[in-house]
Design an enzyme around this catalytic site. Structure first.
Site, PDB file in Angstrom:
ATOM      1  N   GLU A 159      80.914  92.653  40.713  1.00  0.00           N
ATOM      2  CA  GLU A 159      79.967  91.678  41.291  1.00  0.00           C
ATOM      3  C   GLU A 159      78.921  91.217  40.273  1.00  0.00           C
ATOM      4  OE1 GLU A 159      80.047  94.815  41.641  1.00  0.00           O
ATOM      5  OE2 GLU A 159      78.046  95.682  41.772  1.00  0.00           O
ATOM      6  N   HIS A 177      81.318  97.383  37.985  1.00  0.00           N
ATOM      7  CA  HIS A 177      80.669  96.443  38.919  1.00  0.00           C
ATOM      8  C   HIS A 177      81.239  95.027  38.780  1.00  0.00           C
ATOM      9  CE1 HIS A 177      77.084  98.860  40.149  1.00  0.00           C
ATOM     10  NE2 HIS A 177      77.348  99.493  39.020  1.00  0.00           N
ATOM     11  N   CYS A 191      81.191 101.608  41.975  1.00  0.00           N
ATOM     12  CA  CYS A 191      80.223 102.538  41.404  1.00  0.00           C
ATOM     13  C   CYS A 191      79.723 103.537  42.467  1.00  0.00           C
ATOM     14  CB  CYS A 191      79.107 101.752  40.733  1.00  0.00           C
ATOM     15  SG  CYS A 191      78.259 102.724  39.493  1.00  0.00           S
TER      16      CYS A 191
END
Ligand code: GLN
Length: 197
Positions: free
Chosen positions: A181, A179, A85
């Site tokens: 994560e 994302h 991002c």
């Protein structure tokens, strides 16, 4: 021992630290994952992650903390770097909608639009197809930048949303609009850390 640094100046740093730790564990590789804030911590570094957040702030703080030039140099020399991002924006060569004075590492030959999705489709989740896995990956997009064009043959797509490219790789460098994560799925981190091993 593998030493992974997550640039920890702004953004979703702890989520990346957890995901990278879990990925190393799954790969069976002993290593540490550090909150990277200072240039001295680059000593012996094996890989760097640039998190999501706000790219203007990350850019400013990387310059202020003397991380900008050193990471750019290490990236050019082959250090594995992944940006998600805002991290993708930081790694790009051309950025549409950059703020004045905002600097970019220029390690990926891509043109991105910094705030492409706008308010209406501010955030969403969608299944992403990965080049290195048969199962789809849940992509979390939050005010995501958009990859508008590939600027050389050196950069290759590794993730798609429908038929649109949402992730790329250029040798040692990976950039993603979404994302990884923010899910429990560590396939992307494992793929990235495979570049170190
Ligand atoms: N568009 C944001 C920026 O310019 C990035 C958003 C994100 O990382 N979630 O930094």
């Amino acid at each position: 021992m593998v030493k992974v640094g997550v640039i920890g100046l702004q953004g979703d740093v702890s989520e990346h630290i957890d995901a990278a730790k879990k990925a190393l564990e799954n790969l069976g590789v002993p290593g540490e994952v550090i909150w990277l804030r200072k240039q001295e911590q680059l000593e012996g570094i094996s890989a760097v992650i640039v998190p999501g957040g706000e790219s203007t702030t990350i850019s400013r703080l990387m310059v202020k903390n003397d991380l900008f030039e050193s990471i750019k140099k290490l990236g050019r020399e082959g250090l594995p770097i992944m940006g998600t991002c805002a991290g993708l924006i930081m790694l790009s060569k051309e950025v549409i909608g950059a703020t004045s004075g905002q600097r970019f590492l220029g390690l990926l030959d891509v043109r991105v639009n910094r705030n492409a999705y706008g308010r209406q489709v501010d955030s969403f989740e969608a299944p992403v197809k990965l080049a290195f896995s048969n199962e789809p990956f849940i992509g979390v997009f939050i005010r995501a930048p958009r990859i508008m064009g590939l600027l050389s043959g050196r950069v290759k797509p590794i993730a798609w949303l429908d038929d649109r490219i949402v992730g790329v790789e250029q040798g040692n460098v990976i950039g993603l609009e979404f994302h990884p994560e923010l899910t429990d799925d560590t396939r992307v981190h494992e793929y990235f850390l495979g570049k170190v091993l």
